[in-house]
Design a protein around this motif. Structure first.
Motif, PDB file in Angstrom:
ATOM      1  N   VAL A 150       0.849  -1.186   0.000  1.00 45.21           N
ATOM      2  CA  VAL A 150       0.000   0.000   0.000  1.00 45.21           C
ATOM      3  C   VAL A 150       0.891   1.243   0.000  1.00 45.21           C
ATOM      4  CG1 VAL A 150      -0.243   0.093   2.547  1.00 45.21           C
ATOM      5  CG2 VAL A 150      -2.042   1.037   1.102  1.00 45.21           C
ATOM      6  N   HIS A 151       0.536   2.181  -0.882  1.00 41.76           N
ATOM      7  CA  HIS A 151       1.207   3.471  -0.851  1.00 41.76           C
ATOM      8  C   HIS A 151       0.778   4.231   0.393  1.00 41.76           C
ATOM      9  CE1 HIS A 151       1.411   2.884  -5.359  1.00 41.76           C
ATOM     10  NE2 HIS A 151       2.658   3.164  -5.060  1.00 41.76           N
ATOM     11  N   ILE A 152       1.638   5.122   0.877  1.00 42.20           N
ATOM     12  CA  ILE A 152       1.279   5.924   2.046  1.00 42.20           C
ATOM     13  C   ILE A 152      -0.035   6.669   1.772  1.00 42.20           C
ATOM     14  CG2 ILE A 152       1.968   7.893   3.487  1.00 42.20           C
ATOM     15  CD1 ILE A 152       4.883   7.016   3.126  1.00 42.20           C
ATOM     16  N   HIS A 153      -0.157   7.218   0.573  1.00 43.56           N
ATOM     17  CA  HIS A 153      -1.375   7.957   0.229  1.00 43.56           C
ATOM     18  C   HIS A 153      -2.619   7.063   0.276  1.00 43.56           C
ATOM     19  CE1 HIS A 153      -3.721  11.186  -1.565  1.00 43.56           C
ATOM     20  NE2 HIS A 153      -4.224  10.298  -2.396  1.00 43.56           N
TER      21      HIS A 153
ATOM     22  N   GLN B 294      -3.592   6.458   3.823  1.00 43.10           N
ATOM     23  CA  GLN B 294      -4.261   7.638   4.383  1.00 43.10           C
ATOM     24  C   GLN B 294      -5.703   7.742   3.870  1.00 43.10           C
ATOM     25  OE1 GLN B 294      -2.042  11.309   4.014  1.00 43.10           O
ATOM     26  NE2 GLN B 294      -3.767  12.558   4.703  1.00 43.10           N
ATOM     27  N   GLU B 295      -5.904   7.435   2.588  1.00 43.99           N
ATOM     28  CA  GLU B 295      -7.265   7.484   2.025  1.00 43.99           C
ATOM     29  C   GLU B 295      -8.153   6.386   2.618  1.00 43.99           C
ATOM     30  OE1 GLU B 295      -8.772   9.875   0.012  1.00 43.99           O
ATOM     31  OE2 GLU B 295      -6.952  10.817   0.778  1.00 43.99           O
ATOM     32  N   MET B 296      -7.571   5.227   2.893  1.00 39.50           N
ATOM     33  CA  MET B 296      -8.346   4.150   3.523  1.00 39.50           C
ATOM     34  C   MET B 296      -8.784   4.577   4.920  1.00 39.50           C
ATOM     35  SD  MET B 296      -7.378   0.139   3.671  1.00 39.50           S
ATOM     36  CE  MET B 296      -6.048   0.214   4.882  1.00 39.50           C
ATOM     37  N   MET B 297      -7.872   5.240   5.650  1.00 43.20           N
ATOM     38  CA  MET B 297      -8.233   5.751   6.977  1.00 43.20           C
ATOM     39  C   MET B 297      -9.351   6.787   6.852  1.00 43.20           C
ATOM     40  SD  MET B 297      -6.573   4.104   9.280  1.00 43.20           S
ATOM     41  CE  MET B 297      -6.786   2.735   8.148  1.00 43.20           C
ATOM     42  N   ARG B 298      -9.279   7.587   5.781  1.00 40.90           N
ATOM     43  CA  ARG B 298     -10.328   8.592   5.553  1.00 40.90           C
ATOM     44  C   ARG B 298     -11.691   7.905   5.367  1.00 40.90           C
ATOM     45  NH1 ARG B 298      -9.951  13.808   3.632  1.00 40.90           N
ATOM     46  NH2 ARG B 298      -7.842  13.470   2.828  1.00 40.90           N
ATOM     47  N   ARG B 299     -11.697   6.850   4.536  1.00 45.77           N
ATOM     48  CA  ARG B 299     -12.974   6.174   4.273  1.00 45.77           C
ATOM     49  C   ARG B 299     -13.525   5.502   5.528  1.00 45.77           C
ATOM     50  NH1 ARG B 299     -10.194   4.618  -0.336  1.00 45.77           N
ATOM     51  NH2 ARG B 299     -10.137   2.420   0.218  1.00 45.77           N
TER      52      ARG B 299
ATOM     53  N   LEU C 269       0.327  12.912   3.715  1.00 48.21           N
ATOM     54  CA  LEU C 269       1.499  12.307   4.378  1.00 48.21           C
ATOM     55  C   LEU C 269       2.554  11.847   3.379  1.00 48.21           C
ATOM     56  CD1 LEU C 269       0.215   9.954   7.248  1.00 48.21           C
ATOM     57  CD2 LEU C 269       1.622  12.009   7.459  1.00 48.21           C
ATOM     58  N   GLU C 270       2.107  11.324   2.243  1.00 48.48           N
ATOM     59  CA  GLU C 270       3.066  10.837   1.245  1.00 48.48           C
ATOM     60  C   GLU C 270       3.896  11.993   0.686  1.00 48.48           C
ATOM     61  OE1 GLU C 270       2.356   7.222  -1.132  1.00 48.48           O
ATOM     62  OE2 GLU C 270       2.028   8.623  -2.754  1.00 48.48           O
TER      63      GLU C 270
ATOM     64  N   VAL D 247       5.095   6.351  -2.879  1.00 46.39           N
ATOM     65  CA  VAL D 247       5.969   5.419  -2.163  1.00 46.39           C
ATOM     66  C   VAL D 247       5.112   4.482  -1.313  1.00 46.39           C
ATOM     67  CG1 VAL D 247       6.377   6.987  -0.192  1.00 46.39           C
ATOM     68  CG2 VAL D 247       8.096   5.286  -0.773  1.00 46.39           C
ATOM     69  N   HIS D 248       5.427   3.181  -1.411  1.00 41.63           N
ATOM     70  CA  HIS D 248       4.785   2.219  -0.523  1.00 41.63           C
ATOM     71  C   HIS D 248       5.309   2.442   0.892  1.00 41.63           C
ATOM     72  CE1 HIS D 248       4.300  -0.194  -4.340  1.00 41.63           C
ATOM     73  NE2 HIS D 248       3.086  -0.171  -3.852  1.00 41.63           N
ATOM     74  N   ILE D 249       4.502   2.096   1.880  1.00 43.15           N
ATOM     75  CA  ILE D 249       4.939   2.227   3.276  1.00 43.15           C
ATOM     76  C   ILE D 249       6.243   1.448   3.471  1.00 43.15           C
ATOM     77  CG2 ILE D 249       4.376   1.645   5.678  1.00 43.15           C
ATOM     78  CD1 ILE D 249       1.425   2.162   5.009  1.00 43.15           C
TER      79      ILE D 249
END
Lengths: 100, 100
Positions: free
Chosen positions: A6-9, A12-17, A76-77, B6-8
């Motif tokens: 998973v990309h950092i972005h 973050q979007e998953m946390m948003r959802r 964050l990314e 970038v991936h985590i």
């Protein structure tokens, strides 16, 4: 388990959802307080040295950091890559060559 | 700037390449202390409401969390996906439906 990368972005979007409605209700100060509480729990898990707990506590700190970023409008990314793009931001080297 | 995604796991590995020698010397307790200091600075930046500073402080917390994960043998990407895989780990829903 679904994804294994998973990309950092994306994280973050998953946390948003999952949590944005809750994070907005709680607000910035309350969400920051939760982040500090999770960091405290991570410290306890480090002392206890239980790997399963430790993994969960690292995940919680990452999740609350993402929640806080969501309600403060930070990507964050972009933030991490802007500061740490394959070099130490202080000395400009990888590995870091800063004098201590 | 180079990469824009970038991936985590990649971010954690980049932190390893830049800082692992320093993180090992400092040790777990000292690195955890730095993480708490960076979280404190993030709190100050939230109060000051300066977006550029705020972005840097978010990056620093992410970087120190990755450093701490490196010296404790935790894979942050696996840890986050294991706990938060498209659902709240408590109620199992996205969005979270936990009763407060």
């Amino acid at each position: 388990m679904g994804e294994t990368k998973v990309h950092i972005h994306e994280f973050q979007e998953m946390m948003r959802r999952i949590y944005f409605h809750r994070d907005c209700e709680r607000g910035i100060a309350g969400t920051y307080e939760w982040l500090t509480e999770e960091v405290r729990e991570l410290g306890e898990a480090l002392n206890a040295n239980e790997k399963a707990d430790l993994e969960g506590e690292f995940a919680d700190v990452a999740a609350w950091l993402a929640s806080l970023a969501n309600i403060t409008g930070i990507d964050l990314e972009k933030a991490t890559l802007r500061k740490y793009d394959k070099k130490c931001p202080k000395c400009g080297h990888m590995p870091c060559e800063c004098t201590l």
